[in-house]
Design a protein around this motif. Structure first.
Motif, mmCIF file in Angstrom:
data_model
loop_
_atom_site.group_PDB
_atom_site.id
_atom_site.type_symbol
_atom_site.label_atom_id
_atom_site.label_comp_id
_atom_site.label_asym_id
_atom_site.label_seq_id
_atom_site.Cartn_x
_atom_site.Cartn_y
_atom_site.Cartn_z
ATOM 1 N N GLN A 49 16.537 36.257 55.335
ATOM 2 C CA GLN A 49 15.883 36.451 56.629
ATOM 3 C C GLN A 49 15.462 37.888 56.883
ATOM 4 O O GLN A 49 14.765 38.158 57.848
ATOM 5 N N PRO A 63 11.241 26.465 59.354
ATOM 6 C CA PRO A 63 10.446 26.852 60.521
ATOM 7 C C PRO A 63 11.307 27.119 61.751
ATOM 8 O O PRO A 63 10.821 27.615 62.753
ATOM 9 N N GLN A 64 12.588 26.778 61.653
ATOM 10 C CA GLN A 64 13.444 26.885 62.832
ATOM 11 C C GLN A 64 14.147 28.234 62.885
ATOM 12 O O GLN A 64 14.701 28.685 61.890
ATOM 13 N N GLU A 124 17.281 30.366 64.040
ATOM 14 C CA GLU A 124 18.689 30.112 64.327
ATOM 15 C C GLU A 124 19.128 30.972 65.513
ATOM 16 O O GLU A 124 18.625 32.089 65.705
ATOM 17 N N PRO A 125 20.073 30.480 66.324
ATOM 18 C CA PRO A 125 20.611 31.296 67.414
ATOM 19 C C PRO A 125 21.087 32.654 66.889
ATOM 20 O O PRO A 125 21.594 32.750 65.773
ATOM 21 N N LEU A 141 16.702 32.515 80.249
ATOM 22 C CA LEU A 141 18.172 32.499 80.245
ATOM 23 C C LEU A 141 18.693 31.374 79.349
ATOM 24 O O LEU A 141 19.634 31.560 78.582
ATOM 25 N N ARG A 142 18.034 30.206 79.435
ATOM 26 C CA ARG A 142 18.467 29.049 78.654
ATOM 27 C C ARG A 142 18.482 29.354 77.148
ATOM 28 O O ARG A 142 19.349 28.895 76.430
ATOM 29 N N SER A 183 18.520 32.503 75.793
ATOM 30 C CA SER A 183 18.880 33.899 75.517
ATOM 31 C C SER A 183 19.887 34.038 74.375
ATOM 32 O O SER A 183 19.944 35.078 73.726
ATOM 33 N N HIS A 184 20.648 32.974 74.098
ATOM 34 C CA HIS A 184 21.614 33.085 72.986
ATOM 35 C C HIS A 184 20.910 33.099 71.629
ATOM 36 O O HIS A 184 21.546 33.281 70.609
#
Lengths: 204, 634
Positions: free
Chosen positions: A3, A65-66, A68-69, A84-85, A87-88
């Protein structure tokens, strides 16, 4: 992990706000810079006032394509509670650029849930670097609320691994057939978005 | 919507060969369909596959259609293949259930012109009633399954599929998932090759599937499976990547392959592009080179079971979930568990914040709102629902639907409730809700069953003149074809009447007129026997919808009764709440409201239950400009 050379940008908001179009233009800019690009599309039920996120990843070679948090460099939020939803997803040194819009869904109006009192404040309290601004009033001051999306793109322009002009060129290309007046308005909106963020991030 | 339709009516000049384009998986499949010289392409809209045929329809030199359902789309493709034309159909996973009757016999006749079925599984269930694994159809129907991992592969495998189909005379299943369909990536495109159909050849032994003919052909299916197993082993679509860290080797296909490469860049991987039949020699070679073998498959334990049955030890669903996507975030701890390592708890910063849910909801002025508000106010009813935007009527504030199963199920379910109910339910009235597009897809038979069998059901046919949930596609009752051009407009009233509903039990009503809706529903549920109420207004997301003059709330008049909030319009917002004690001693919650006049398009539904007449038109001078341009004079 491979990454290291990948830029992760998460754009979030609500169906109908222009999240996917904005990400499309960011993707075009990354392609113009010679990057491999993957971009998610969220469709289907999302267009009925639901949550929309668009993941944009670019670099030498993008696999998944995703995003990761915990790995997002820049979060571009079209709405406070949505920023906010997600933000992690920001990594510790990530930056959130958030439009102050507050779009309240019927489940909150019915009294079933509460809207957060201060979404960006909550993000800051959690240790995130956040710049918030009112893209819609900036657009309205420029005479056209529909310029809001270009204000949002201007906001992110200085936090990409390529020159702001690359992004601006993609916006100009998109609006070129609508005439010089529309292109100029978008140039101004882009500049206003850049300024709105710069004046908050610059040392006082 | 306007932009989409105008593009559809004017086929694009396709970008030239060697262009590097940012395409979704759906768009990449469409480009490959065109390049492969396909003559006929058909589909019924369904997320996440809808945009495939929408994109195909923009290319020149081919025939594309919105079929009334997936089964018909497959039959149309098969018929075209019988003439030697290359043919294609696309559907979502549950669509293939509908089409499966055709599939299970079409596999025996086989394909003549290349015949490819794209099926899109909604892994993660973004917009579906279930999450099913279409790879099973490859086994069940004895047809090969190809699984692209990104847009470029979706493009390449689609082209490969037509050749494979013709060489082995087999339909080919192209299995996509949401994460392929709706992800955009760079695709280098090529030239179109023309394919002139060789011509229909009369051959009843092949095309007339009576028992004697079918029996003679079925051994060929098993033979084809064996032949294709060898083809799969030799296929460059199945790649064995040696890797350097051989503690765990992976078997992966589709998006799961990308996730494996992201999470374990140095591991050996057998990437399956030609995933059924899977390549036995390559599988054994992988097993021989690593300590443990992990099958990463979305969603069912399918390959894992087959690999074990072939005598190769492997892991899979013992450490991985069967629901949802297998992203790196899911894979990393699973492999730790497999290797007996301690799994570190997720970092606190990575925990999601608690934020209210934001479920999809009906649009401002959505004509369905009037019907659901009406149903929410009527007691002692059981309401069967169906698949579409109007499924949202099951949510807040209406809570108006009691069942949702599959496309067209509402009327059969309602009839079953009617016939099955005992004394405890005997005073309840049974209703069935269905949209116009779903009605024509699979609903008509259910209504026929009600009328034929003396059912006592009131059907609410919500006619918004489009397939709404998938983005506003044309239907046989919209008077438009896939290109937005004029087509025969089917009359729903006549269909309903022809299906046996007495003319006097059919009412056509305006869903913006609440008193009319209440009266119609109350009337029809009282009368024994079948009845149909057609509530007719165009979907607000289509060109046909013209906004009305918007409303505002005169805040000094608002008494906080909250009646308008119960309508469920997303343009109504609560400004503040209060409580009062009524003379009866009862505590009542108050909700004072405002209307977002920028979002309001003036349907007037909220005006009707407002007791103090606090909701009034926005003064003309303040009407948003986009409404002035398009609105009705009102």
């Amino acid at each position: 992990m491979s990454q290291n050379d990948i830029t992760n940008i998460l754009v979030c908001g609500i169906g109908g706000q222009g999240v996917m179009t904005a990400t499309e233009i960011l993707a075009e800019a990354a392609i113009a810079e010679g990057h491999d690009v993957k971009k998610t599309e969220v469709a289907g039920m999302a267009q009925r006032g639901g949550v929309v996120t668009s993941h944009l990843r670019f670099g030498r070679k993008v696999l998944s394509p995703q995003i990761e948090p915990g790995t997002v460099q820049v979060l571009l939020g079209f709405e406070g509670a949505e920023a906010l939803r997600w933000s992690h997803y920001l990594r510790p040194d990530g930056l959130a650029l958030v439009n102050n819009a507050k779009l309240v869904p019927p489940v909150v109006e019915l009294g079933l849930f509460d809207y957060p009192v201060d979404p960006t404040g909550q993000m800051r309290a959690a240790g995130h670097r956040v710049v918030s601004f009112d893209a819609m009033s900036i657009a309205r001051d420029l005479g056209e609320v529909r310029l809001g999306n270009t204000v949002m793109l201007g906001a992110i322009a200085d936090y990409l691994p390529f020159a702001p002009d690359v992004l601006l060129a993609c916006i100009v290309k998109r609006f070129a057939r609508k005439g010089e007046q529309v292109v100029d308005a978008n140039r101004r909106a882009f500049a206003a978005g850049r300024e709105a963020v710069a004046k908050q991030l610059a040392p006082a | 919507m306007a932009a989409v339709m105008s593009q559809l009516s004017n086929p694009l000049a396709p970008p030239p060969a060697a262009s590097r384009l940012l395409l979704s998986g759906n768009e990449a499949v469409a480009r490959a369909v065109w390049e492969s010289g396909v003559r006929v392409a058909a589909a019924y809209p369904g997320t996440p596959a809808t945009e495939i045929i929408e994109s195909v329809a923009r290319y020149p030199d081919l025939y594309a259609e919105w079929s009334v359902n997936e089964k018909v789309s497959m039959e149309v493709a098969l018929g075209a293949s019988m003439t030697g034309a290359r043919a294609f159909c696309a559907m979502k996973h549950v669509g293939l259930n509908v089409a499966s009757d055709c599939l299970m016999t079409m596999t025996i006749t086989g394909a003549y012109g290349g015949l490819v079925i794209a099926v899109a599984d909604d892994v993660g269930m973004s917009s579906s009633q279930n999450e099913q694994d279409s790879r099973y159809w490859g086994r069940f129907a004895h047809i090969p399954v190809l699984e692209p991992a990104d847009s470029q592969e979706a493009y390449e495998m689609t082209k490969f599929a037509f050749g494979l189909s013709e060489q082995y005379e087999t339909p080919v299943l192209l299995r996509l998932t949401t994460r392929i369909c709706h992800v955009k990536g760079l695709v280098v495109v090529g030239e179109r090759e023309a394919h002139e159909p060789a011509g229909f050849v009369k051959n009843p032994q092949r095309w007339v599937m009576v028992p004697a003919h079918a029996k003679a052909r079925i051994p060929g299916l098993y033979q084809r499976d064996e032949t294709l197993r060898g083809v799969s082993d030799a296929s460059p679509l199945n790649v064995l990547e040696a890797g350097t860290d051989r503690s765990v080797g992976f078997v992966a296909s589709g998006p799961a392959y990308m996730h494996v490469k992201e999470a374990f860049p140095n591991a050996p991987v057998l990437k399956l592009g030609f995933s059924h039949p899977w390549p036995p020699e390559k599988m054994r070679a992988l097993a021989a080179m690593c300590d443990k073998l992990l099958v990463v498959e979305e969603t069912e334990k399918l390959l894992e079971t087959e690999i074990k049955a072939a005598g190769i030890a492997c892991h899979g669903k013992d450490v991985l979930p069967s629901l949802g996507e297998l992203s790196p975030q899911v894979l990393l701890p699973a492999v730790d568990r497999l290797l007996g390592k301690a799994v570190p708890p997720p970092a606190p910063a990575a925990a999601p914040m608690k934020v209210f849910p934001r479920p999809p909801t009906l649009c401002a002025s959505c004509p369905h709102m009037g019907m659901y508000y009406t149903l929410s106010q009527i007691k002692n009813i059981i309401v069967a629902g169906d698949i579409g935007c109007y499924t949202l009527g099951a949510g807040h504030p209406w809570n108006a639907l009691d069942t949702t199963i599959c496309m067209g199920a509402t009327m059969g379910v309602a009839l079953g409730i009617d016939k099955g109910r005992g004394a405890v339910d005997k005073n309840k009235r049974i209703l069935a809700v269905i949209g116009d597009s779903t009605f024509m897809h699979m609903g008509m038979q259910g209504l026929l069953d009600i009328t034929y069998n003396h059912g006592n059901v009131t059907v609410l046919l919500l006619d918004n003149n489009t397939t709404g949930m998938t983005g506003g596609q044309a239907t046989p009752a919209s008077g438009k074809d896939i290109h937005g051009k004029e087509a025969p407009k089917v009359d729903l009233v006549k269909i309903v009447e022809a299906l046996g509903v007495p003319n006097e039990r059919i009412q056509v009503v305006d869903p913006y007129e609440l008193p009319v809706l209440f009266k119609a529903v109350r009337e029809e549920i009282k009368i024994e026997g079948p009845s149909v109420i057609i509530a007719r207004r165009p979907c607000v997301l289509t060109d046909e919808f013209k906004p009305f003059r918007p409303y505002l709330v005169e805040e000094d008049k608002c008494t906080g009764c909250g009646n308008c909030v119960e309508v469920g319009c997303p343009a109504i917002h609560v400004t503040h709440r209060d409580k009062v004690i009524k003379p009866s001693g009862k505590e009542v919650d108050l909700a004072f409201v405002t209307i977002d006049s920028q979002a309001c398009t003036g349907c007037g539904l909220c005006v009707q239950p407002c007791a103090p007449d606090a909701i009034q038109h926005v003064p003309r001078r303040d009407i948003p400009i986009h409404i002035v341009k398009t609105s009705h004079a009102s």
